[in-house]
Write an enzyme that holds these catalytic residues in place. Structure first.
Site, short mmCIF file in Angstrom:
data_model
loop_
_atom_site.label_atom_id
_atom_site.label_comp_id
_atom_site.label_asym_id
_atom_site.label_seq_id
_atom_site.Cartn_x
_atom_site.Cartn_y
_atom_site.Cartn_z
N LYS A 288 0.83 -1.21 0.00
CA LYS A 288 0.00 0.00 0.00
C LYS A 288 0.87 1.26 0.00
O LYS A 288 0.69 2.17 -0.81
CB LYS A 288 -0.94 0.01 1.23
CG LYS A 288 -1.86 -1.18 1.32
CD LYS A 288 -2.77 -1.14 2.54
CE LYS A 288 -2.08 -1.25 3.89
NZ LYS A 288 -1.46 -2.57 4.15
N ARG B 86 -10.02 0.90 8.32
CA ARG B 86 -9.54 -0.42 8.68
C ARG B 86 -10.65 -1.28 9.25
O ARG B 86 -10.43 -2.44 9.56
CB ARG B 86 -8.46 -0.30 9.77
CG ARG B 86 -7.13 0.17 9.28
CD ARG B 86 -6.39 -0.94 8.61
NE ARG B 86 -5.19 -1.36 9.28
CZ ARG B 86 -4.01 -0.78 9.09
NH1 ARG B 86 -3.85 0.24 8.31
NH2 ARG B 86 -2.95 -1.26 9.70
N ARG C 171 11.90 -5.46 4.79
CA ARG C 171 11.53 -4.04 4.69
C ARG C 171 12.44 -3.16 5.55
O ARG C 171 12.76 -3.49 6.69
CB ARG C 171 10.09 -3.83 5.12
CG ARG C 171 9.74 -2.33 5.17
CD ARG C 171 8.28 -2.07 5.13
NE ARG C 171 7.58 -2.59 6.29
CZ ARG C 171 6.27 -2.56 6.42
NH1 ARG C 171 5.52 -2.02 5.47
NH2 ARG C 171 5.69 -3.06 7.50
N ARG D 287 10.93 -1.67 11.13
CA ARG D 287 9.79 -1.33 11.98
C ARG D 287 9.66 -2.31 13.14
O ARG D 287 9.84 -3.50 12.96
CB ARG D 287 8.51 -1.31 11.15
CG ARG D 287 8.11 0.07 10.71
CD ARG D 287 6.99 0.10 9.72
NE ARG D 287 5.80 -0.63 10.10
CZ ARG D 287 4.69 -0.67 9.36
NH1 ARG D 287 4.64 -0.01 8.21
NH2 ARG D 287 3.64 -1.38 9.74
N ARG E 108 -0.94 -8.91 13.13
CA ARG E 108 -1.48 -7.88 12.22
C ARG E 108 -2.31 -8.53 11.13
O ARG E 108 -3.33 -8.00 10.71
CB ARG E 108 -0.33 -7.08 11.59
CG ARG E 108 0.27 -6.06 12.56
CD ARG E 108 1.67 -5.66 12.16
NE ARG E 108 1.78 -5.12 10.84
CZ ARG E 108 2.90 -5.12 10.11
NH1 ARG E 108 4.02 -5.64 10.61
NH2 ARG E 108 2.92 -4.60 8.92
P1 AP5 Z 1 4.78 -1.68 1.93
O1 AP5 Z 1 4.47 -0.77 0.80
O2 AP5 Z 1 5.54 -1.13 3.08
O3 AP5 Z 1 3.45 -2.45 2.42
P2 AP5 Z 1 2.15 -1.90 3.16
O4 AP5 Z 1 0.97 -2.53 2.48
O5 AP5 Z 1 2.18 -0.43 3.30
O6 AP5 Z 1 2.34 -2.65 4.55
P3 AP5 Z 1 2.28 -2.11 6.05
O7 AP5 Z 1 3.00 -3.12 6.86
O8 AP5 Z 1 2.71 -0.70 6.15
O9 AP5 Z 1 0.75 -2.22 6.32
P4 AP5 Z 1 0.06 -2.33 7.67
O10 AP5 Z 1 -1.33 -2.15 7.22
O11 AP5 Z 1 0.32 -3.56 8.44
O12 AP5 Z 1 0.74 -1.18 8.56
P5 AP5 Z 1 0.35 0.34 8.83
O13 AP5 Z 1 1.59 1.13 8.88
O14 AP5 Z 1 -0.74 0.77 7.94
O15 AP5 Z 1 5.58 -2.93 1.28
C1 AP5 Z 1 6.06 -3.96 2.12
C2 AP5 Z 1 7.49 -4.33 1.69
O16 AP5 Z 1 7.42 -4.93 0.39
C3 AP5 Z 1 8.45 -3.15 1.55
O17 AP5 Z 1 9.73 -3.55 1.96
C4 AP5 Z 1 8.47 -2.86 0.04
O18 AP5 Z 1 9.72 -2.31 -0.37
C5 AP5 Z 1 8.27 -4.25 -0.53
N1 AP5 Z 1 7.58 -4.29 -1.81
C6 AP5 Z 1 6.37 -3.76 -2.09
N2 AP5 Z 1 6.03 -4.04 -3.35
C7 AP5 Z 1 7.05 -4.75 -3.89
C8 AP5 Z 1 7.29 -5.35 -5.17
N3 AP5 Z 1 6.40 -5.25 -6.15
N4 AP5 Z 1 8.45 -6.02 -5.35
C9 AP5 Z 1 9.37 -6.12 -4.35
N5 AP5 Z 1 9.19 -5.59 -3.12
C10 AP5 Z 1 8.05 -4.92 -2.90
O19 AP5 Z 1 -0.25 0.23 10.30
C11 AP5 Z 1 0.57 -0.09 11.39
C12 AP5 Z 1 -0.22 -0.05 12.68
O20 AP5 Z 1 -0.75 1.27 12.91
C13 AP5 Z 1 -1.44 -0.98 12.77
O21 AP5 Z 1 -1.05 -2.27 13.15
C14 AP5 Z 1 -2.28 -0.27 13.83
O22 AP5 Z 1 -1.79 -0.49 15.12
C15 AP5 Z 1 -2.05 1.21 13.49
N6 AP5 Z 1 -3.03 1.75 12.53
C16 AP5 Z 1 -2.77 2.27 11.30
N7 AP5 Z 1 -3.90 2.67 10.70
C17 AP5 Z 1 -4.91 2.40 11.57
C18 AP5 Z 1 -6.32 2.59 11.50
N8 AP5 Z 1 -6.94 3.09 10.44
N9 AP5 Z 1 -7.05 2.20 12.57
C19 AP5 Z 1 -6.47 1.68 13.67
N10 AP5 Z 1 -5.15 1.46 13.78
C20 AP5 Z 1 -4.37 1.83 12.73
MG MG Z 2 2.50 0.87 4.93
#
Ligand code: AP5
Ligand code: MG
Length: 219
Positions: free
Chosen positions: A13, A88, A122, A165, A176
């Site tokens: 994402k 979410r 990552r 992270r 997660r």
């Molecule tokens: P990346 O782009 O980082 O993936 P992502 O989908 O953004 O994954 P996240 O782990 O950030 O999602 P998440 O939903 O668990 O965490 P968030 O920060 O939102 O890509 C992943 C890896 O793959 C990277 O290394 C990238 O380089 C690689 N990659 C990508 N595409 C590739 C490709 N095509 N080829 C090769 N490599 C590739 O949330 C974290 C925490 O925050 C939650 O657990 C919760 O506690 C809180 N939180 C956030 N939002 C909310 C909400 N709305 N409500 C409540 N709590 C929330």
């Molecule tokens: Mg992310």
């Protein structure tokens, strides 16, 4: 365009939303980044939400909704935005409808084995949040090249230091993922019913997946 990115942890994402921001100028708003910022700054809110974050659980709706409202009220969101990580759950989706309408929901479809591979390599920039991956990934007979910085441990964009992270530990990744399945996956049906959802095959190189997303935007 007002776009929502849906997808499990590690789907990409943040990676694709930040590329679209560079290409089209719509701000990339990651509620995960907003949450990490509060924790890093050790604010009252940051201290309240840290235990949830560390456990891989969603932080309470009222907190994240307030954060999002604040961010969306800024001037740069007037002509559109890309939401990454919000909504979410069903309650957040309904709250979002009260704040603004959205045009499109991109649902990144990625198998779990690929997610685990992606998250283990990552690395993130401490300063600007740019996302890298230090590992080449193999899935079936496909090879996804690593997304490494030019200099190990240093961000290409701003020279900041890269880190792993806290919630990318294997046991937290699993939590997660369960949280995603229980709380977030039901949004797929919710947005499908409203005619807003487009599935995107998230298996491919960054450019391949980005092309799939852009062809939907062009259509
Ligand atoms: P990346 O782009 O980082 O993936 P992502 O989908 O953004 O994954 P996240 O782990 O950030 O999602 P998440 O939903 O668990 O965490 P968030 O920060 O939102 O890509 C992943 C890896 O793959 C990277 O290394 C990238 O380089 C690689 N990659 C990508 N595409 C590739 C490709 N095509 N080829 C090769 N490599 C590739 O949330 C974290 C925490 O925050 C939650 O657990 C919760 O506690 C809180 N939180 C956030 N939002 C909310 C909400 N709305 N409500 C409540 N709590 C929330
Ligand atoms: Mg992310």
């Amino acid at each position: 365009m007002k776009i929502v990115f849906l997808g499990p942890p590690g789907a990409g994402k943040g990676t694709y939303a930040s590329r679209l921001q560079d290409k089209f100028g719509w701000p990339h708003i990651s509620t995960g980044d907003l949450v990490r910022e509060e924790i890093k700054s050790n604010t009252d809110i940051g201290r309240r939400i840290k235990p949830y974050y560390d456990e891989g659980k969603l932080v309470p709706d009222e907190i994240v909704i307030e954060m999002l409202k604040g961010r969306l009220s800024r001037d740069d969101c007037k002509n559109g935005f890309i939401l990454d990580g919000f909504p979410r759950n069903l309650n957040q989706a309904k709250e979002l409808e009260k704040i603004t309408d959205i045009d499109l929901v991109i649902n990144l479809v990625v198998p779990k084995d690929l997610i685990i591979k992606k998250l283990s390599g990552r690395r993130i920039c401490k300063k600007c949040g740019a996302i890298y991956n230090i590992n080449e990934i193999r899935i079936g007979d496909k090879v996804l090249p690593a997304l490494k910085p030019k200099v190990d441990g240093i961000c290409d964009k701003c020279g900041g230091e890269l880190y792993q992270r806290d919630d990318d530990r294997p046991e937290v990744i699993e939590k997660r993922f369960v949280e995603y399945q229980n709380q977030t996956a039901p949004l797929i049906g919710y947005y499908k019913e409203r005619g807003l959802l487009k599935d995107v095959d998230g298996v491919g190189t960054v450019n391949e997946v980005l092309e799939r997303i852009i062809s939907i935007l062009n259509a």
